[in-house]
Design an enzyme around this catalytic site. Structure first.
Site, PDB file in Angstrom:
ATOM      1  N   SER A 227       0.832  -1.193   0.000  1.00  0.00           N
ATOM      2  CA  SER A 227       0.000   0.000   0.000  1.00  0.00           C
ATOM      3  C   SER A 227       0.876   1.256   0.000  1.00  0.00           C
ATOM      4  CB  SER A 227      -0.958  -0.038   1.196  1.00  0.00           C
ATOM      5  OG  SER A 227      -1.960   0.941   1.076  1.00  0.00           O
ATOM      6  N   ASP A 250       0.198  -4.117  -4.077  1.00  0.00           N
ATOM      7  CA  ASP A 250      -0.996  -3.300  -4.247  1.00  0.00           C
ATOM      8  C   ASP A 250      -0.742  -1.858  -3.795  1.00  0.00           C
ATOM      9  OD1 ASP A 250      -3.593  -3.420  -5.363  1.00  0.00           O
ATOM     10  OD2 ASP A 250      -4.470  -3.172  -3.389  1.00  0.00           O
ATOM     11  N   ARG A 264       5.342   8.806  -7.060  1.00  0.00           N
ATOM     12  CA  ARG A 264       4.905   7.421  -6.833  1.00  0.00           C
ATOM     13  C   ARG A 264       6.034   6.454  -7.192  1.00  0.00           C
ATOM     14  NH1 ARG A 264       4.769   5.842 -11.902  1.00  0.00           N
ATOM     15  NH2 ARG A 264       4.081   7.270 -13.541  1.00  0.00           N
ATOM     16  N   ASP A 266       7.990   3.909  -9.394  1.00  0.00           N
ATOM     17  CA  ASP A 266       8.180   3.812 -10.839  1.00  0.00           C
ATOM     18  C   ASP A 266       9.427   2.967 -11.118  1.00  0.00           C
ATOM     19  OD1 ASP A 266      10.536   5.744 -12.054  1.00  0.00           O
ATOM     20  OD2 ASP A 266       9.811   6.443 -10.109  1.00  0.00           O
ATOM     21  N   ASP A 269      13.178   3.488  -9.787  1.00  0.00           N
ATOM     22  CA  ASP A 269      13.514   3.470  -8.367  1.00  0.00           C
ATOM     23  C   ASP A 269      14.423   2.308  -7.975  1.00  0.00           C
ATOM     24  OD1 ASP A 269      12.012   5.766  -7.858  1.00  0.00           O
ATOM     25  OD2 ASP A 269      10.168   4.621  -7.589  1.00  0.00           O
ATOM     26  N   HIS A 345      -7.327  -5.804  -0.935  1.00  0.00           N
ATOM     27  CA  HIS A 345      -6.114  -5.007  -0.755  1.00  0.00           C
ATOM     28  C   HIS A 345      -5.008  -5.810  -0.079  1.00  0.00           C
ATOM     29  CE1 HIS A 345      -3.856  -1.375  -0.729  1.00  0.00           C
ATOM     30  NE2 HIS A 345      -3.959  -1.134   0.564  1.00  0.00           N
TER      31      HIS A 345
END
Length: 610
Positions: A227, A250, A264, A266, A269, A345
């Site tokens: 998360s 997720d 975010r 990607d 990274d 989730h």
């Protein structure tokens, strides 16, 4: 039901906030959120669920907001040896990220690392502000290192984290480090998203410090985040040169989906980024999903299309989870709460954990859609093997490292073991008399497993389908057990007329039997996981070719009956057509039957075939 519950919580908050005096609104909200924070996980997750709805109201209660709509300029915030962060324009979007907050202080977030090894399975904790104390743990820089980061409202005592730590240590001699950032995760969601950036700095500082002081190789480091923890791993990867791998479980959608890569997770990274999407029904489309749909890794896995996971639509799974997850009742109850309010989730970390020790390969295939995958249109690994990969721990064996945003699909089961084996079933129909007619009906196949048990597959579960004589048909099957050794099968056929087509009714001189030449079962997973990807053609797959027990060229399966076929070398020599000796007779029979069927339909005649 879950959505209705969230809406009720939301309306209660709005009504109460509206009727309260203006001067007491801020105090009221703070007390309400504090009360929710004291509830069990269920209350906390409900609070998280309604947050994206009430975010337009939050500005009047939260004074530390900095956004492009306000008068404040974007500012730089520094955190001692960790480095500095800039709350610049990349972190604001009028729709996808309407709040651009500065993170809390390092002391408030209070990151704590716990080092687990085979010598110290319970782990030894080290505060992020005293990172040098990691030398007093059993951490060994020569081992490969796994770092696990939890998500929103969680701590490092989550059952899924403990299960993952145990599985990793059982699989290999790793350093497994869990990251507790509960001081920053148990806040309003908008604030928690900002706090992830500081946690990323802490994790990066740990890796870089170990590299500089004890010789840790960053390429041997694998960060696993769930998360919000997925994006936290991305922030850490930005600050670590040649970080080996990041796995996003997720990744959270709100405030991250469709934002720039700097915001975010990607592919840049880490040297390898793999992502598992299991809850991708967007909350912005009135869905109930917490995870993003957008591909953000080198490999993006979409089990069951990344949406509704098997078993999550049934409340009966909740007590079962309480009994089966974790090693104690407390751990089981913690997992059951997650199963109740966010089953989809939390399926991602369960899939990853199960993949660690599972003998099933969790094979996924590149495809343009999940529907095409289910039709068996995408079961090829390609010439270089890059069109398939194993979900979970072993995804790093994928050979296509020069690609990114590769979407792969697979189906999984409802658990507790989720992996399914994949098979391609080829049905070869005969047409010895060259009739070239069609048959309509339902087909069921039963395979004999190695232990003698029978596994049933309904080839036409929803409605009858049409088969043409002399044709070959492909079916894509999956099963939780390895049936690659099956060498015998039962074929059950039921002819079924089409109520809208009077010519399909069998009256006289008609043949409703299924002329089966051979049945071929190929294990898709054995090709993909066997290390011979791209080196075999389709006919060289590990497969069982089954036909008549005495090697006859045709197995006649009468309607409403079952026949057995077996694998033998003679099956390879069978062709699906032969001479036309009786072609004229059968053609005449079909014409006669069609004519009689038409008369029966027009004049409602009751003809009985004798």
């Amino acid at each position: 039901m879950v959505w209705c519950g969230r809406m009720r919580v939301w309306w209660l908050m709005i009504v109460a906030a509206t009727v309260a005096p203006q001067k007491n609104q801020e105090t009221f909200l703070q007390e309400m959120m504090s009360g929710l924070r004291e509830l069990p996980v269920i209350g906390n997750v409900l609070r998280a669920a309604v947050h994206p709805i009430y975010r337009p109201f939050i500005k009047q209660f939260q004074s530390r907001i900095t956004s492009r709509e306000g008068e404040d300029e974007f500012s730089e915030v520094c955190y001692e040896e960790l480095g500095c962060l800039l709350t610049h324009e990349d972190f604001f979007h009028a729709i996808h990220r309407p709040l651009n907050l500065p993170p809390n202080t390092r002391k408030e977030i209070n990151v704590v690392f716990t080092v687990h090894t085979r010598e110290d399975r319970q782990g030894t904790s080290v505060e992020g502000v005293n990172i040098s104390k990691v030398l007093n743990t059993s951490f060994n820089p020569k081992r490969k290192t796994k770092i696990i980061i939890h998500g929103y409202l969680e701590t490092n005592t989550e059952t899924w984290m403990w299960d993952m730590v145990r599985a990793l240590l059982l699989y290999d001699d790793f350093n497994v480090v869990t990251v507790d950032w509960s001081g920053g995760s148990q806040a309003l969601y908008s604030q928690a998203t900002a706090n992830t950036r500081v946690v990323g700095l802490e994790v990066a500082h740990l890796i870089n410090w170990l590299k500089d002081n004890v010789g840790l190789d960053p390429t041997d480091v694998h960060i696993i985040g769930h998360s919000l923890g997925s994006h936290t791993a991305g922030y850490a990867g930005e600050r670590v040169s040649k970080l080996g791998r990041i796995t996003g479980l997720d990744p959270a959608e709100p405030f991250f989906q469709y934002m720039p890569p700097s915001v975010r997770l990607d592919p840049s990274d880490a040297l390898f980024v793999d992502v598992i999407h299991t809850d991708a029904d967007s909350i912005f489309n009135l869905g109930v999903g917490y995870g993003l749909r957008q591909p953000v890794g080198h490999l993006d896995f979409y089990p069951n299309d990344g949406r509704s996971q098997p078993g999550c639509d049934s409340l009966s799974r909740v007590p079962l989870t309480a009994l089966t997850d974790g090693l104690s009742l407390y751990e089981g109850l913690d997992a059951a709460q997650k199963e109740l309010v966010a089953c989809n989730h939390f399926r991602a970390p369960k899939l990853f954990t199960d993949s660690i020790l599972s003998p099933c390969p969790y094979m996924a295939f590149q495809c343009s859609s999940y529907k095409l995958y289910l039709k068996g249109k995408c079961v090829s690994c390609g010439k270089d093997g890059s069109r398939c990969a194993r979900l979970g721990l072993h995804a790093d064996k994928w050979p296509g490292r020069n690609q990114s945003h590769v979407a792969l699909y697979l189906s999984t089961a409802s658990g507790p073991h989720y992996c399914l084996y994949h098979y391609r079933l080829m049905l070869h129909l005969a047409d010895p008399d060259r009739v070239e007619g069609t048959l309509r009906g339902k087909l069921k196949i039963s395979l004999f497993a190695d232990d003698g048990s029978i596994k049933n597959f309904d080839i036409s579960p929803e409605a009858a389908r049409t088969f043409s004589r002399g044709r070959m048909y492909y079916f894509f099957l999956n099963h939780p057990e390895d049936l690659s050794g099956a060498r015998e099968a039962l074929v059950h056929w039921t002819y079924e007329a089409d109520m809208f087509n009077p010519l399909s009714y069998c009256v006289i001189f008609c043949d409703t039997s299924l002329p089966l030449a051979r049945l071929t079962l190929a294990s898709v997973d054995h090709l993909a996981a066997g290390g011979v990807v791209g080196k075999r053609r389709d006919h060289e797959w590990q497969e069982a070719v089954m036909c008549h027990q005495q090697g006859r060229s045709v197995v006649t399966v009468m309607s409403e009956s079952t026949v057995k076929v077996v694998s033998s070398a003679a099956c390879l020599n069978i062709t699906t057509s032969s001479h036309r000796s009786h072609h004229s007779l059968n053609y005449t029979r079909e014409l006669l039957n069609s004519g009689l069927a038409s008369l029966s339909s027009l004049f409602n005649l009751n003809l009985i075939a004798r």
